[in-house]
Design a protein around this motif. Structure first.
Motif, PDB file in Angstrom:
ATOM      1  N   HIS A  86      45.360  47.860  -1.102  1.00  0.00           N
ATOM      2  CA  HIS A  86      44.727  48.755  -2.069  1.00  0.00           C
ATOM      3  C   HIS A  86      43.195  48.677  -2.037  1.00  0.00           C
ATOM      4  O   HIS A  86      42.527  49.627  -2.448  1.00  0.00           O
ATOM      5  CB  HIS A  86      45.324  48.543  -3.455  1.00  0.00           C
ATOM      6  N   TYR A  87      42.644  47.581  -1.519  1.00  0.00           N
ATOM      7  CA  TYR A  87      41.208  47.566  -1.216  1.00  0.00           C
ATOM      8  C   TYR A  87      40.925  48.545  -0.079  1.00  0.00           C
ATOM      9  O   TYR A  87      39.952  49.300  -0.125  1.00  0.00           O
ATOM     10  CB  TYR A  87      40.719  46.165  -0.837  1.00  0.00           C
ATOM     11  N   ASN A 106      41.063  52.010  -3.763  1.00  0.00           N
ATOM     12  CA  ASN A 106      41.425  52.022  -5.178  1.00  0.00           C
ATOM     13  C   ASN A 106      41.051  50.740  -5.920  1.00  0.00           C
ATOM     14  O   ASN A 106      40.732  50.792  -7.099  1.00  0.00           O
ATOM     15  CB  ASN A 106      42.919  52.288  -5.352  1.00  0.00           C
ATOM     16  N   PHE A 107      41.127  49.593  -5.246  1.00  0.00           N
ATOM     17  CA  PHE A 107      40.770  48.334  -5.904  1.00  0.00           C
ATOM     18  C   PHE A 107      39.289  48.073  -5.691  1.00  0.00           C
ATOM     19  O   PHE A 107      38.778  48.209  -4.577  1.00  0.00           O
ATOM     20  CB  PHE A 107      41.606  47.178  -5.374  1.00  0.00           C
ATOM     21  N   SER A 117      38.699  41.845  -7.828  1.00  0.00           N
ATOM     22  CA  SER A 117      39.824  41.108  -8.401  1.00  0.00           C
ATOM     23  C   SER A 117      39.523  39.627  -8.337  1.00  0.00           C
ATOM     24  O   SER A 117      38.643  39.198  -7.588  1.00  0.00           O
ATOM     25  CB  SER A 117      41.120  41.428  -7.648  1.00  0.00           C
ATOM     26  N   CYS A 173      40.165  48.615 -11.017  1.00  0.00           N
ATOM     27  CA  CYS A 173      40.580  49.608 -10.034  1.00  0.00           C
ATOM     28  C   CYS A 173      40.308  51.033 -10.514  1.00  0.00           C
ATOM     29  O   CYS A 173      40.075  51.278 -11.699  1.00  0.00           O
ATOM     30  CB  CYS A 173      42.051  49.431  -9.688  1.00  0.00           C
TER      31      CYS A 173
END
Length: 95
Positions: A29-30, A34-35, A38, A51
């Protein structure tokens, strides 16, 4: 934008067992963009993910892929927010 708050439901030995799979989930998701960031909570009782998704439904679908959720390692709390102010280097986050 969404703030995802994960709280561990299992001992750290179980968390460690699924950590590589969870990191692969994060990386996916990176790569999709989108991210944003974290990391672990301190003390180590869970983690957080900042996100960007188009909808709450999309976030709910995406977190179903997380091995931590699939294996009962962590629960998710989802907070949606609309950033209105940011440091100059983060102005791209503003709507």
């Amino acid at each position: 934008m969404f703030f995802l708050d994960l709280t561990y439901q299992k001992p750290l030995t179980e968390v460690e067992r699924y950590l590589d799979e969870h990191n692969q989930y994060l990386e996916k998701h990176y790569q999709s963009g989108n991210f944003i960031c974290s990391g672990r909570k301190n003390p180590r009782i869970g983690g957080v993910i900042l996100c960007q998704f188009d909808s709450l439904d999309e976030v709910k679908t995406i977190i179903q892929e997380d091995p931590f959720l699939l294996h009962g390692i962590a629960n998710y709390q989802i907070t949606e927010f609309c950033p209105t102010k940011a440091a100059a280097k983060y102005n791209d986050f503003l709507s």
